[in-house]
Design a protein around this motif. Structure first.
Motif, PDB file in Angstrom:
ATOM      1  N   CYS A  21       0.806  -1.220   0.000  1.00 23.47           N
ATOM      2  CA  CYS A  21       0.000   0.000   0.000  1.00 23.47           C
ATOM      3  C   CYS A  21       0.843   1.276   0.000  1.00 23.47           C
ATOM      4  CB  CYS A  21      -0.996   0.006   1.150  1.00 23.47           C
ATOM      5  SG  CYS A  21      -0.262   0.076   2.777  1.00 23.47           S
ATOM      6  N   GLN A  22       2.155   1.160  -0.160  1.00 23.93           N
ATOM      7  CA  GLN A  22       2.996   2.351  -0.201  1.00 23.93           C
ATOM      8  C   GLN A  22       2.718   3.196  -1.441  1.00 23.93           C
ATOM      9  OE1 GLN A  22       7.010   0.986   0.128  1.00 23.93           O
ATOM     10  NE2 GLN A  22       6.991   1.062   2.360  1.00 23.93           N
ATOM     11  N   GLU A  23       2.486   2.557  -2.568  1.00 19.14           N
ATOM     12  CA  GLU A  23       2.275   3.291  -3.828  1.00 19.14           C
ATOM     13  C   GLU A  23       0.954   4.062  -3.834  1.00 19.14           C
ATOM     14  OE1 GLU A  23       3.871   2.927  -7.085  1.00 19.14           O
ATOM     15  OE2 GLU A  23       5.584   1.791  -6.351  1.00 19.14           O
ATOM     16  N   THR A  24      -0.101   3.422  -3.357  1.00 12.20           N
ATOM     17  CA  THR A  24      -1.429   4.026  -3.445  1.00 12.20           C
ATOM     18  C   THR A  24      -1.892   4.638  -2.128  1.00 12.20           C
ATOM     19  OG1 THR A  24      -2.497   1.933  -2.895  1.00 12.20           O
ATOM     20  CG2 THR A  24      -2.147   2.404  -5.238  1.00 12.20           C
ATOM     21  N   GLY A  25      -1.369   4.164  -1.025  1.00 20.75           N
ATOM     22  CA  GLY A  25      -1.812   4.640   0.269  1.00 20.75           C
ATOM     23  C   GLY A  25      -3.030   3.901   0.790  1.00 20.75           C
ATOM     24  N   ASN A  26      -3.537   2.959   0.008  1.00 19.14           N
ATOM     25  CA  ASN A  26      -4.738   2.227   0.380  1.00 19.14           C
ATOM     26  C   ASN A  26      -4.563   0.780  -0.075  1.00 19.14           C
ATOM     27  OD1 ASN A  26      -7.275   1.166   0.733  1.00 19.14           O
ATOM     28  ND2 ASN A  26      -8.351   2.920  -0.149  1.00 19.14           N
ATOM     29  N   ILE A  27      -4.627  -0.159   0.861  1.00 19.80           N
ATOM     30  CA  ILE A  27      -4.407  -1.567   0.530  1.00 19.80           C
ATOM     31  C   ILE A  27      -5.484  -2.103  -0.407  1.00 19.80           C
ATOM     32  CG2 ILE A  27      -5.587  -2.408   2.589  1.00 19.80           C
ATOM     33  CD1 ILE A  27      -2.562  -4.025   0.854  1.00 19.80           C
ATOM     34  N   TYR A  28      -6.719  -1.641  -0.265  1.00 19.76           N
ATOM     35  CA  TYR A  28      -7.812  -2.128  -1.101  1.00 19.76           C
ATOM     36  C   TYR A  28      -7.630  -1.678  -2.552  1.00 19.76           C
ATOM     37  CZ  TYR A  28      -9.765  -3.120   3.434  1.00 19.76           C
ATOM     38  OH  TYR A  28      -9.941  -3.592   4.711  1.00 19.76           O
ATOM     39  N   GLU A  29      -7.162  -0.466  -2.716  1.00 19.02           N
ATOM     40  CA  GLU A  29      -6.891   0.038  -4.063  1.00 19.02           C
ATOM     41  C   GLU A  29      -5.737  -0.732  -4.699  1.00 19.02           C
ATOM     42  OE1 GLU A  29      -5.893   4.272  -6.272  1.00 19.02           O
ATOM     43  OE2 GLU A  29      -6.426   4.250  -4.157  1.00 19.02           O
ATOM     44  N   SER A  30      -4.717  -1.025  -3.919  1.00 18.94           N
ATOM     45  CA  SER A  30      -3.585  -1.795  -4.425  1.00 18.94           C
ATOM     46  C   SER A  30      -4.015  -3.186  -4.860  1.00 18.94           C
ATOM     47  CB  SER A  30      -2.488  -1.908  -3.362  1.00 18.94           C
ATOM     48  OG  SER A  30      -1.977  -0.655  -3.025  1.00 18.94           O
ATOM     49  N   VAL A  31      -4.834  -3.829  -4.046  1.00 13.93           N
ATOM     50  CA  VAL A  31      -5.313  -5.173  -4.380  1.00 13.93           C
ATOM     51  C   VAL A  31      -6.181  -5.135  -5.634  1.00 13.93           C
ATOM     52  CG1 VAL A  31      -6.793  -7.065  -3.587  1.00 13.93           C
ATOM     53  CG2 VAL A  31      -5.108  -6.065  -2.038  1.00 13.93           C
ATOM     54  N   ALA A  32      -6.999  -4.109  -5.785  1.00 14.89           N
ATOM     55  CA  ALA A  32      -7.842  -3.979  -6.984  1.00 14.89           C
ATOM     56  C   ALA A  32      -6.977  -3.806  -8.234  1.00 14.89           C
ATOM     57  CB  ALA A  32      -8.801  -2.809  -6.836  1.00 14.89           C
ATOM     58  N   ILE A  33      -5.927  -3.026  -8.131  1.00 18.45           N
ATOM     59  CA  ILE A  33      -5.026  -2.812  -9.266  1.00 18.45           C
ATOM     60  C   ILE A  33      -4.316  -4.116  -9.627  1.00 18.45           C
ATOM     61  CG2 ILE A  33      -2.891  -1.657  -9.968  1.00 18.45           C
ATOM     62  CD1 ILE A  33      -3.871   0.747  -8.219  1.00 18.45           C
ATOM     63  N   ILE A  34      -3.838  -4.829  -8.611  1.00 13.73           N
ATOM     64  CA  ILE A  34      -3.155  -6.104  -8.852  1.00 13.73           C
ATOM     65  C   ILE A  34      -4.115  -7.114  -9.459  1.00 13.73           C
ATOM     66  CG2 ILE A  34      -2.061  -8.068  -7.691  1.00 13.73           C
ATOM     67  CD1 ILE A  34      -0.854  -5.995  -5.719  1.00 13.73           C
ATOM     68  N   ALA A  35      -5.359  -7.147  -8.990  1.00 15.72           N
ATOM     69  CA  ALA A  35      -6.347  -8.089  -9.519  1.00 15.72           C
ATOM     70  C   ALA A  35      -6.665  -7.806 -10.984  1.00 15.72           C
ATOM     71  CB  ALA A  35      -7.624  -8.030  -8.689  1.00 15.72           C
TER      72      ALA A  35
END
Length: 109
Positions: A21-35
């Motif tokens: 979550c360092q790049e986005t600041g939000n773990i949920y947003e990071s997971v959505a991007i990775i998905a």
């Protein structure tokens, strides 16, 4: 893209959530991007595999041809040994090779 040359691990790896979550600041947003990237990679790999196996397609069924397609078996094994799309997408995200845009939620009135 040659996925075999990727530095992504073949097995599941335990990761620190804070690193993601360092790049986005939000773990949920990071997971959505990775998905979403994992879905893109999955479609790309499936298209590559289908294209390669299309060369071996036979329209008549005979038992002799089933045993003679060693090349088809080798291609299938190659794709089975590749890292999973989620691991590839996570590695790309960590390395900073994934580009994404934030949706503009403000509307001009």
């Amino acid at each position: 893209m040659d996925y075999k040359k990727s530095k992504a691990p073949i097995n599941t790896v335990t990761r620190n959530i804070m690193d993601l979550c360092q790049e986005t600041g939000n773990i949920y947003e990071s997971v959505a991007i990775i998905a979403k990237r994992a879905n893109q990679i999955s479609v790309e790999i499936k298209q590559d595999l289908s294209k390669k196996l299309q060369e071996f397609a036979s329209y008549n069924d005979s038992l002799e041809e089933v045993f003679e397609n060693r090349e088809q078996i080798e291609i299938s094994r190659y794709y089975e040994k590749l890292p999973k799309p989620t691991l590839l997408a996570t590695q790309e995200f960590i390395e900073g090779n994934v580009f994404w845009r934030e949706r503009d939620t403000t509307k001009d009135q």
